[in-house]
Design a protein around this motif. Structure first.
Motif, short mmCIF file in Angstrom:
data_model
loop_
_atom_site.label_atom_id
_atom_site.label_comp_id
_atom_site.label_asym_id
_atom_site.label_seq_id
_atom_site.Cartn_x
_atom_site.Cartn_y
_atom_site.Cartn_z
N PRO A 129 4.89 8.73 12.32
CA PRO A 129 3.45 8.95 12.18
C PRO A 129 3.08 9.48 10.80
O PRO A 129 3.89 10.14 10.14
N VAL A 130 1.89 9.15 10.35
CA VAL A 130 1.37 9.69 9.10
C VAL A 130 -0.12 9.91 9.28
O VAL A 130 -0.79 9.14 9.96
N GLU A 131 -0.66 10.99 8.71
CA GLU A 131 -2.07 11.31 8.88
C GLU A 131 -2.90 10.74 7.74
O GLU A 131 -2.62 10.98 6.57
N TRP A 132 -3.93 9.97 8.11
CA TRP A 132 -4.93 9.49 7.17
C TRP A 132 -6.29 9.72 7.79
O TRP A 132 -6.41 9.77 9.01
N GLY A 133 -7.30 9.80 6.95
CA GLY A 133 -8.65 9.99 7.46
C GLY A 133 -9.23 8.71 8.00
O GLY A 133 -8.82 7.62 7.66
N GLY A 134 -10.23 8.87 8.85
CA GLY A 134 -10.99 7.72 9.34
C GLY A 134 -10.27 7.01 10.48
O GLY A 134 -9.19 7.36 10.90
N ARG A 135 -10.95 5.99 10.99
CA ARG A 135 -10.40 5.20 12.07
C ARG A 135 -10.41 3.73 11.67
O ARG A 135 -11.21 3.31 10.84
N THR A 136 -9.54 2.98 12.28
CA THR A 136 -9.53 1.55 12.00
C THR A 136 -9.78 0.79 13.29
O THR A 136 -9.51 1.29 14.38
N TYR A 190 12.74 -4.74 4.28
CA TYR A 190 13.26 -5.34 3.05
C TYR A 190 13.00 -6.84 3.14
O TYR A 190 13.50 -7.53 4.04
N ASP A 191 12.22 -7.38 2.18
CA ASP A 191 11.87 -8.79 2.16
C ASP A 191 13.01 -9.59 1.54
O ASP A 191 13.32 -9.42 0.35
N LEU A 192 13.65 -10.44 2.34
CA LEU A 192 14.82 -11.18 1.87
C LEU A 192 14.47 -12.30 0.90
O LEU A 192 15.34 -12.78 0.15
N THR A 193 13.23 -12.74 0.89
CA THR A 193 12.80 -13.79 -0.04
C THR A 193 12.45 -13.20 -1.40
O THR A 193 12.82 -13.72 -2.45
N ARG A 194 11.76 -12.07 -1.38
CA ARG A 194 11.31 -11.43 -2.62
C ARG A 194 12.29 -10.37 -3.13
O ARG A 194 12.08 -9.78 -4.17
N HIS A 195 13.32 -10.11 -2.34
CA HIS A 195 14.37 -9.16 -2.73
C HIS A 195 13.79 -7.81 -3.13
O HIS A 195 14.12 -7.24 -4.18
N ASP A 196 12.94 -7.27 -2.26
CA ASP A 196 12.31 -5.99 -2.54
C ASP A 196 11.81 -5.39 -1.23
O ASP A 196 11.59 -6.09 -0.24
N TRP A 197 11.61 -4.06 -1.25
CA TRP A 197 11.03 -3.38 -0.10
C TRP A 197 9.52 -3.63 -0.07
O TRP A 197 8.86 -3.58 -1.09
N ARG A 198 8.99 -3.88 1.11
CA ARG A 198 7.56 -4.13 1.29
C ARG A 198 7.06 -3.42 2.54
O ARG A 198 7.85 -3.07 3.44
N ASN A 199 5.74 -3.22 2.59
CA ASN A 199 5.13 -2.78 3.84
C ASN A 199 4.12 -3.85 4.27
O ASN A 199 3.39 -4.40 3.45
N PHE A 228 6.93 6.13 1.96
CA PHE A 228 6.95 4.83 1.28
C PHE A 228 5.60 4.13 1.41
O PHE A 228 5.06 3.61 0.42
N VAL A 229 5.03 4.11 2.62
CA VAL A 229 3.75 3.43 2.84
C VAL A 229 2.63 4.13 2.07
O VAL A 229 1.81 3.48 1.41
N VAL A 230 2.59 5.45 2.15
CA VAL A 230 1.54 6.20 1.45
C VAL A 230 1.61 5.96 -0.05
O VAL A 230 0.60 5.76 -0.72
N ASP A 231 2.84 5.95 -0.59
CA ASP A 231 3.01 5.72 -2.02
C ASP A 231 2.56 4.32 -2.42
O ASP A 231 1.85 4.15 -3.42
N ARG A 232 2.95 3.31 -1.65
CA ARG A 232 2.57 1.93 -1.98
C ARG A 232 1.06 1.72 -1.88
O ARG A 232 0.46 1.06 -2.72
N ILE A 233 0.47 2.29 -0.84
CA ILE A 233 -0.98 2.14 -0.69
C ILE A 233 -1.71 2.90 -1.80
O ILE A 233 -2.74 2.46 -2.31
N GLY A 234 -1.15 4.05 -2.19
CA GLY A 234 -1.76 4.83 -3.26
C GLY A 234 -1.77 4.11 -4.59
O GLY A 234 -2.61 4.37 -5.45
N ARG A 235 -0.83 3.18 -4.79
CA ARG A 235 -0.78 2.41 -6.04
C ARG A 235 -1.78 1.25 -6.06
O ARG A 235 -2.05 0.70 -7.12
N MET A 236 -2.26 0.89 -4.90
CA MET A 236 -3.19 -0.24 -4.84
C MET A 236 -4.54 0.15 -5.44
O MET A 236 -5.01 1.27 -5.26
N PRO A 237 -5.15 -0.76 -6.17
CA PRO A 237 -6.48 -0.45 -6.73
C PRO A 237 -7.51 -0.28 -5.63
O PRO A 237 -7.56 -1.05 -4.69
N ARG A 238 -8.31 0.76 -5.75
CA ARG A 238 -9.35 1.03 -4.77
C ARG A 238 -10.69 0.56 -5.33
O ARG A 238 -11.03 0.87 -6.46
#
Length: 324
Positions: A129-136, A190-199, A228-238
């Motif tokens: 679990p991870v805490e974020w604001g709001g609901r989806t 781990y994405d076997l096609t792109r050879h990298d970790w993804r969410n 990992f998820v929080v970090d990747r989402i944090g890098r995305m442009p808002r």
């Protein structure tokens, strides 16, 4: 009906944890009359639970010695709902609720049929679990959820169809690691096609297929899946950077929305709030919940949204007056 169901579950819990209960004592623990207790016992018997009764002045109740309890009669979606709901409650800061939820989940999983128990246990152990604001409001199919959870638990490679944010459809072949539950459900893999970790957002995952191919887990480049998820989402442009002046003490505002924003004190009665968001609905709800006057510095679209909401609320009031 809800109170009756809750009381019936409480009665079953007491009978499971105690060899024999005198009738008046058991009724007192449940806060009901002895007559109501008899009806609740009959209800348990109708559900298949072997409750024995001893009549007389010292009469009481107990589960039949050595009897196997019947399986919990729930379908797949109900099993997932129970697991997810109790997991969420287990993260609660309300006194006693977290511990009670953990105990309840353990009992419920124990009496589930084997097939449902396997799915529920996989979902429980493979979710972070991870805490974020709001609901989806993006719905996740329960079959997708449990198929992915089982692949994570069994370290089994997974194939699925994926729709990206821009609508592009691709096929993915991954080594699943963990599920992360926050404002949305994510799969860390781990994405076997792109050879990298993804969410991957689970509401965009379609037709997951377990391949039967096992793998040795790789080292995740983060402390855990949630980080990992929080970090990747944090890098995305808002798309929106929100800046608001609030006529309330910084401490008060932090207590309300500080988890999802940066709050800077101006003086004892005012503060400056910064927030980034991919939608303006959540900031609008957040600032409306503070209960204080505020002024939007940016973006202008947030001002437009507040005006739209204000008009909608005003029209609602006018319609009520007209009916009166």
């Amino acid at each position: 009906m809800a109170n009756t169901s809750s009381r019936t579950l409480r009665l079953l819990s007491l009978l499971q944890n105690h060899r024999y209960w005198p009738g008046p004592e058991l009724a007192d623990r449940l806060g009901v009359s002895v007559r109501t207790l008899r009806r609740d016992v009959d209800r348990l018997r109708e559900l298949g639970y072997p409750v024995e009764a001893q009549r007389g002045v010292d009469g009481g109740y107990q589960l039949a010695a050595g009897a196997a309890l019947p399986p919990l009669v729930i379908d797949d979606e109900e099993a997932i709902a129970l697991t997810v709901g109790l997991q969420h409650a287990a993260q609660s800061t309300v006194a006693g609720l977290a511990e009670s939820s953990v105990r309840a989940l353990a009992k419920i999983v124990q009496v589930m049929p084997a097939r449902l128990r396997r799915r529920a246990e996989a979902l429980g152990t493979m979710t972070v679990p991870v805490e974020w604001g709001g609901r989806t409001h993006e719905a996740v199919d329960s079959d997708v959820l449990t198929t992915v959870a089982l692949a994570c638990r069994d370290t089994e490679r997974l194939r699925f169809d994926y729709t990206s944010g821009d609508g592009q459809h691709t096929g993915r072949h991954v080594e699943p690691y963990r599920l992360v539950r926050g404002r949305r459900w994510y799969l860390v893999a781990y994405d076997l096609t792109r050879h990298d970790w993804r969410n991957f957002r689970l509401d965009r995952v379609g037709a997951p297929r377990r391949t039967g191919a096992r793998f040795r887990p790789r080292e995740l480049p983060a402390a855990d899946a949630a980080e990992f998820v929080v970090d990747r989402i944090g890098r995305m442009p808002r798309p929106y950077t929100v800046e608001v002046l609030v006529d309330a003490p910084a401490e008060t505002v932090r207590a309300r929305i500080g988890r999802w924003s940066t709050v800077e004190e101006i003086d004892d009665d005012r503060c400056h709030v910064h927030m980034t968001s991919d939608s303006l609905d959540w900031p609008a709800m957040a600032f409306g919940s503070i209960g204080a006057e505020f002024r939007v510095v940016r973006p202008p679209e947030l001002v437009d949204l507040f005006r739209e909401w204000a008009g909608r609320f005003s029209r609602c009031d006018a319609e009520i007056d007209a009916r009166d």
